[in-house]
Scaffold this motif. Structure first.
Motif, PDB file in Angstrom:
ATOM      1  N   HIS A   1       8.447  16.459  33.428  1.00 29.83           N
ATOM      2  CA  HIS A   1       9.412  17.222  33.775  1.00 29.83           C
ATOM      3  C   HIS A   1       9.190  18.601  32.862  1.00 29.83           C
ATOM      4  N   ILE A   2       9.534  19.558  33.592  1.00 27.20           N
ATOM      5  CA  ILE A   2       9.347  20.975  32.987  1.00 27.20           C
ATOM      6  C   ILE A   2      10.584  21.992  33.275  1.00 27.20           C
ATOM      7  N   ASP A   3      11.013  22.482  32.126  1.00 24.86           N
ATOM      8  CA  ASP A   3      12.097  23.427  32.518  1.00 24.86           C
ATOM      9  C   ASP A   3      11.666  24.698  32.406  1.00 24.86           C
ATOM     10  N   HIS A   4      11.494  25.405  33.829  1.00 25.35           N
ATOM     11  CA  HIS A   4      10.866  26.586  33.803  1.00 25.35           C
ATOM     12  C   HIS A   4      11.907  27.588  34.226  1.00 25.35           C
ATOM     13  N   ARG A   5      12.464  28.612  33.275  1.00 31.10           N
ATOM     14  CA  ARG A   5      13.488  29.765  33.480  1.00 31.10           C
ATOM     15  C   ARG A   5      14.830  29.014  34.060  1.00 31.10           C
ATOM     16  N   GLY A   6      15.236  27.819  33.151  1.00 31.68           N
ATOM     17  CA  GLY A   6      16.393  27.253  33.709  1.00 31.68           C
ATOM     18  C   GLY A   6      16.118  26.297  35.023  1.00 31.68           C
ATOM     19  N   GLN A   7      15.089  26.199  35.596  1.00 29.75           N
ATOM     20  CA  GLN A   7      15.113  25.248  36.657  1.00 29.75           C
ATOM     21  C   GLN A   7      14.079  24.336  36.354  1.00 29.75           C
ATOM     22  N   PRO A   8      14.515  23.044  36.718  1.00 26.92           N
ATOM     23  CA  PRO A   8      13.731  21.862  36.572  1.00 26.92           C
ATOM     24  C   PRO A   8      12.696  21.750  37.629  1.00 26.92           C
ATOM     25  N   LEU A   9      11.376  21.466  36.704  1.00 29.01           N
ATOM     26  CA  LEU A   9      10.186  21.159  37.759  1.00 29.01           C
ATOM     27  C   LEU A   9       9.504  19.882  37.452  1.00 29.01           C
ATOM     28  N   GLU A  10       9.190  19.324  38.534  1.00 27.59           N
ATOM     29  CA  GLU A  10       8.207  18.064  38.133  1.00 27.59           C
ATOM     30  C   GLU A  10       6.826  18.370  38.634  1.00 27.59           C
ATOM     31  N   GLU A  11       5.887  17.875  37.487  1.00 29.42           N
ATOM     32  CA  GLU A  11       4.328  18.127  37.753  1.00 29.42           C
ATOM     33  C   GLU A  11       3.629  16.976  37.451  1.00 29.42           C
TER      34      GLU A  11
ATOM     35  N   GLU B   1      -2.361  17.017  47.192  1.00 22.33           N
ATOM     36  CA  GLU B   1      -2.267  18.255  47.344  1.00 22.33           C
ATOM     37  C   GLU B   1      -3.172  18.986  46.158  1.00 22.33           C
ATOM     38  N   LEU B   2      -4.506  19.137  46.596  1.00 29.13           N
ATOM     39  CA  LEU B   2      -5.553  19.635  45.553  1.00 29.13           C
ATOM     40  C   LEU B   2      -5.260  21.089  45.316  1.00 29.13           C
ATOM     41  N   ALA B   3      -4.757  21.720  46.530  1.00 29.61           N
ATOM     42  CA  ALA B   3      -4.468  23.419  46.067  1.00 29.61           C
ATOM     43  C   ALA B   3      -3.232  23.776  45.388  1.00 29.61           C
ATOM     44  N   HIS B   4      -2.754  22.640  44.731  1.00 28.13           N
ATOM     45  CA  HIS B   4      -1.274  23.102  44.165  1.00 28.13           C
ATOM     46  C   HIS B   4      -1.571  24.168  43.065  1.00 28.13           C
ATOM     47  N   THR B   5      -0.483  24.682  42.867  1.00 25.76           N
ATOM     48  CA  THR B   5      -0.439  25.631  41.524  1.00 25.76           C
ATOM     49  C   THR B   5       0.560  25.101  40.809  1.00 25.76           C
ATOM     50  N   ASN B   6      -0.019  24.763  39.307  1.00 24.24           N
ATOM     51  CA  ASN B   6       0.752  24.047  38.253  1.00 24.24           C
ATOM     52  C   ASN B   6       1.778  24.706  37.846  1.00 24.24           C
ATOM     53  N   ALA B   7       3.010  24.252  37.350  1.00 23.76           N
ATOM     54  CA  ALA B   7       4.014  25.291  36.543  1.00 23.76           C
ATOM     55  C   ALA B   7       3.516  25.881  35.180  1.00 23.76           C
ATOM     56  N   PRO B   8       4.256  27.194  34.855  1.00 22.41           N
ATOM     57  CA  PRO B   8       3.477  27.959  34.002  1.00 22.41           C
ATOM     58  C   PRO B   8       3.064  27.272  32.479  1.00 22.41           C
TER      59      PRO B   8
END
Length: 897
Positions: A84-94, A112-119
């Motif tokens: 779980h990643i918090d990016h600019r107040g928005q929760p993301l799952e990676e 999904e090999l071409a996926h771009t990861n969270a910062p």
């Protein structure tokens, strides 16, 4: 093979690649043409199979996108928790790469090999995570769509109109030990999309209209098939190179492009990559440098080599004193079939003094084709910039540009005149000056031609009429000749300018007519309001530039229907102007009397009935008003689109009206069936019950039994009627549940025949079953119901005997029911399976609702079979209904029983 021959030893690069491929972690890529083809499901099915064989399989990350079938396949397999990643107040799952490395399964499935990861992730791209897992010795399975390959990103963008923001280097596909192509036909994929098996319904509708078109999917499918075939060819190539087998081979094309470190390299590399993709060919880029160049490549060369690797090629750098010999040496070693060279035009003197590299290669390349790719001329960058500036100056409107061209042309003509006068004596040089006037008239028009005529008159007088270098004229006939020249030059230049203006106007008009004709064809072919909307916005954007958005009127609201660029939207203030245009039927927005400061101008698309849509248009230059011609183009496009939209909406209303009429017809048929098929058995039951009640003491036992039998038969008839209605409703709603048991077809037929004999006691039902009759997978009750409905229908329309026969036909079981009635018209053989259609027409003497055969078709299709009708059946009479169901093999334990 000679031991000392270095050219015939196994390729060290191939051996190195083989050693690298034998690292502990193996990569398997499931490749598809588009989302929804089943890559993730194929991975999960294979993962379940390996898990059953005892392999340690773990799901690192699976994207189900809300698909129930994918979620069901993922169940039962161990799944790593997401990070779980918090990016600019928005929760993301990676994907949690650390958890995967700590768990270290034998096989890890990462979608999904071409996926771009969270910062905040360790690697910016998921394919970099997978490389780290492979280096750690973990086998990885992953999925990839063909449009995400780096070398195909621009091609896919041109095909689909959607840019690819997430890409994967082609080298990753080459490094994979296994590539599995997952493919389904475009029609089946579109059907899956519309059924909600790929995206949510609201997303699926836009996807079908924009991306998932048959043309786009066919093109993407071809790219996927070609790239997979290329991967197989790569495997064969590596084996042959490792065994030092010389080429070139006829099995597949291999390209070699020769580069030099200048500005032309990028263009050559991209052309070669496109050609290699079209030929499904491997390709190599050879960067050549003469001796004495610095050992380290300069920035331009390094960028060219990186571009080669990005686009899936192999880059090599050579220092050579003999380019042709070294190119051919590399070509033969790499088994190249085609050599590509950049080619610039050479002057006569250069062709005479020195042989070109292309000529040298063509003379010495045996069995290898040499292709020349055109490049711009050898003008230096500064010279090209000056030429571009001069070209822009010559095309810029205004007096200074006309005067500059006239002065330049006059100066050139004077120089030519002096050169000619130095070698020969010419009695009259005025024709040369007239040529300069004609050139100015052709390039700039009448004003430039007249200015050139005046300057030519002065220059001719100053440099070529005695006394020289003065504006005096010594002899009268020279003055008269100069005056005639001035008049003729002015008239000729003026006419040339007019012809030029008329030609340009005719060309512009022709192009406008062609564009308008193409737009009219688009509108004529458009079958829906959405098609008209897209044709409208693309016509406006292509013909006038800028941006366009079309808002469709639905009820009292304006709904965005199409826009170009696709992401274009109207803000609330602009929507106010759009509503004004809709309600008042007037233009509003940019440079109008209503909200003139907006960026968009809204045009109502009005018809004699009402306003059907509103077009929002933003010009490319908001500081300048539209020209009269552009205003006319926009007005014509608005009028045509309004008519086409009104036609499309009328078609939509007609379809709705036809559907309502069909519903009315079905309702009338249902009411008529209810009126007859309910009233008749109810009347018989009521009469029998009344007789029993009134004649309780006077009736003999046999009469009482007959009345009770009548009540039972008519009640059963009512029960069948209501059951048919309910069964048809369940089929229409798609809620019929079919069991997948092994069904003995013979037992089902015997049950149905026995039931038909009881229902029609006065009719004969003959059964004929083949001795080797097989089994089918399905529902025995439903199959028995189908056969009974066919027998019931045959008894109603037959005369004496009905026969049912079953036999094996290849991998199917064929069940036929034949009657001896009058038969069915050829035009009605397909219609008899429609709801409420009765072969007897309005003849109500034949009992029934017209639902029996429709129910049969629905149930047979639910069991994976087909049904059709044939007539005449025997001796030019009767009807035969044939059901075909796929055969199923019994498991061994069932056969043992």
């Amino acid at each position: 093979m000679p031991a000392g021959d270095p050219e015939k030893r196994p390729d060290p690069d191939a051996l190195l690649a083989l050693s690298q491929r034998e690292r502990p972690g193996r990569l398997k890529i499931f490749l598809g043409a588009a989302p929804g083809v089943g890559k993730t499901c194929a991975m999960l099915q294979e993962a379940h199979r390996l898990r059953a064989e005892g392999v340690d399989v773990v799901l690192g990350l699976i994207e189900t996108h809300g698909r129930a079938e994918t979620e069901a396949l993922a169940a039962g397999l161990e799944t790593l928790p997401r990070r779980h990643i918090d990016h600019r107040g928005q929760p993301l799952e990676e994907f949690d790469i650390d958890a995967a490395l700590a768990r270290r399964p034998a096989l890890l499935v990462v979608d999904e090999l071409a996926h771009t990861n969270a910062p905040q992730s360790r690697h910016p791209k998921r394919w970099q995570d997978i490389r780290e897992l492979l280096d750690a010795g973990i086998d990885v399975w992953t999925a990839l769509n063909i449009q995400h390959l780096e070398s195909l990103a621009d091609v896919v963008a041109r095909i689909t109109g959607a840019p690819m923001r997430e890409t994967v280097p082609d080298v990753l596909l080459q490094e994979a030990q296994d590539v599995v192509l997952v493919d389904i036909p475009p029609d089946e994929l579109i059907a899956r999309l519309k059924a909600g098996k790929v995206y949510l319904p609201q997303t699926a509708r836009r996807a079908v209209e924009k991306f998932f078109t048959p043309g786009n999917l066919t093109a993407l499918r071809e790219l996927a098939l070609r790239r997979t075939a290329e991967r197989v060819d790569d495997q064969m190539t590596e084996i042959l190179r490792q065994k030092a087998i010389e080429g070139p081979w006829a099995a597949a094309e291999r390209l070699l492009v020769c580069l030099v470190a200048d500005g032309s390299s990028d263009a050559l590399i991209r052309q070669t990559a496109r050609l290699a993709s079209a030929l499904n060919a491997d390709w190599i880029a050879l960067l050549l440098a003469p001796p004495g160049d610095p050992a380290q490549p300069d920035r331009r060369a390094s960028e060219a080599l990186r571009l080669v690797e990005t686009l899936g090629g192999t880059a090599q750098r050579r220092t050579s004193a003999d380019f042709a010999a070294d190119i051919l040496r590399v070509a033969r070693r790499e088994h190249v079939t085609q050599i590509l060279l950049g080619h610039r035009p050479r002057g006569p003197l250069a062709r005479l003094l020195r042989q070109s590299l292309a000529e040298a290669l063509a003379a010495r390349a045996e069995g290898i084709a040499v292709h020349l790719l055109p490049l711009p001329g050898p003008a230096p960058a500064a010279a090209r910039r000056r030429l571009d500036a001069l070209r822009r100056g010559l095309t810029r409107p205004g007096l200074p540009a006309d005067l500059a061209l006239a002065g330049l042309a006059t100066t050139g003509v004077i120089a030519i005149g002096h050169a000619l006068a130095a070698v020969m004596e010419l009695p009259n040089l005025s024709m040369i000056f007239l040529a300069g006037v004609l050139i100015c008239g052709t390039l700039r028009g009448t004003r430039a031609a007249v200015l050139a005529a005046l300057l030519s008159c002065l220059g001719y007088n100053f440099f070529f009429i005695e006394p020289l270098h003065t504006f005096s004229i010594a002899r009268p006939h020279e003055f008269l000749a100069l005056l005639i020249f001035l008049v003729v030059a002015s008239l000729t230049g003026s006419w040339t300018g007019r012809i030029r203006a008329q030609a340009r106007a005719a060309l512009a008009q022709t192009r406008g007519v062609e564009a308008q004709a193409a737009f009219s064809r688009q509108l004529s072919a458009a079958s829906s309001a959405e098609d008209v909307a897209w044709a409208m916005v693309t016509q406006v954007q292509g013909g006038l530039g800028g941006k366009a958005i079309l808002l469709l009127v639905e009820g009292s609201e304006l709904v965005p229907c199409a826009a170009w660029p696709p992401e274009e939207i109207a803000d609330p203030v602009e929507m106010t102007a759009a509503r004004w245009a809709f309600e008042k039927g007037e233009v509003a927005g940019w440079r109008t009397a209503t909200l003139p400061n907006l960026r968009l101008r809204f045009h109502p698309l009005a018809t004699p009935r009402h306003v059907v849509a509103v077009l929002g248009y933003e010009p490319p230059d908001r500081d300048q008003p539209l020209s009269v011609a552009d205003e006319a183009k926009l007005a014509v496009a608005v009028e045509q689109a309004a008519v086409a939209l009104d036609r499309a909406l009328l078609v939509r209303e007609a379809v709705k009206a036809a559907a309502m009429q069909e519903n009315e017809n079905i309702r009338d048929a249902l009411l008529a069936s209810l009126g007859h098929d309910l009233r008749t058995p109810l009347a018989a039951i009521t009469g029998a019950v009344t007789t029993l009640q009134r004649g309780e003491t006077d009736l003999r036992p046999d009469q009482r039994t007959e009345l009770l039998d009548t009540i039972g038969q008519e009640a059963a008839r009512l029960n069948r009627f209501v059951g048919n209605l309910l069964e048809m409703s369940r089929i229409d709603q798609g809620v019929v549940k079919v069991r997948r048991d092994w069904v003995d077809v013979g037992d089902a037929i015997r049950l149905a025949a026995e039931r038909a004999r009881k229902t029609h006691p006065g009719r004969q039902t003959r059964v004929s079953l083949a001795p080797d009759l097989g089994f089918v997978r399905g529902d025995q009750d439903l199959l028995s119901q189908v056969i009974f409905n066919l027998l019931d229908n045959a008894h109603k329309y037959g005369e004496s005997e009905v026969s049912v026969h079953a036999r094996n036909e290849g991998d199917q079981v064929a069940i036929s029911v034949t009657d001896d009635g009058p038969g069915v018209k050829p035009a009605d053989l397909e219609r008899i399976f429609e709801k409420f259609f009765r072969a007897g027409g309005t003849d109500r003497r034949k009992p029934g609702t017209g639902l029996g055969l429709s129910i049969c078709r629905g149930l047979v299709r639910a069991m994976g079979g087909t049904i059709k009708a044939e007539s005449p059946a025997i001796r030019r009479r009767g009807t035969r209904l044939i059901v075909r169901l796929p055969l199923a093999e019994l498991p061994q334990d069932e056969e043992a029983r």
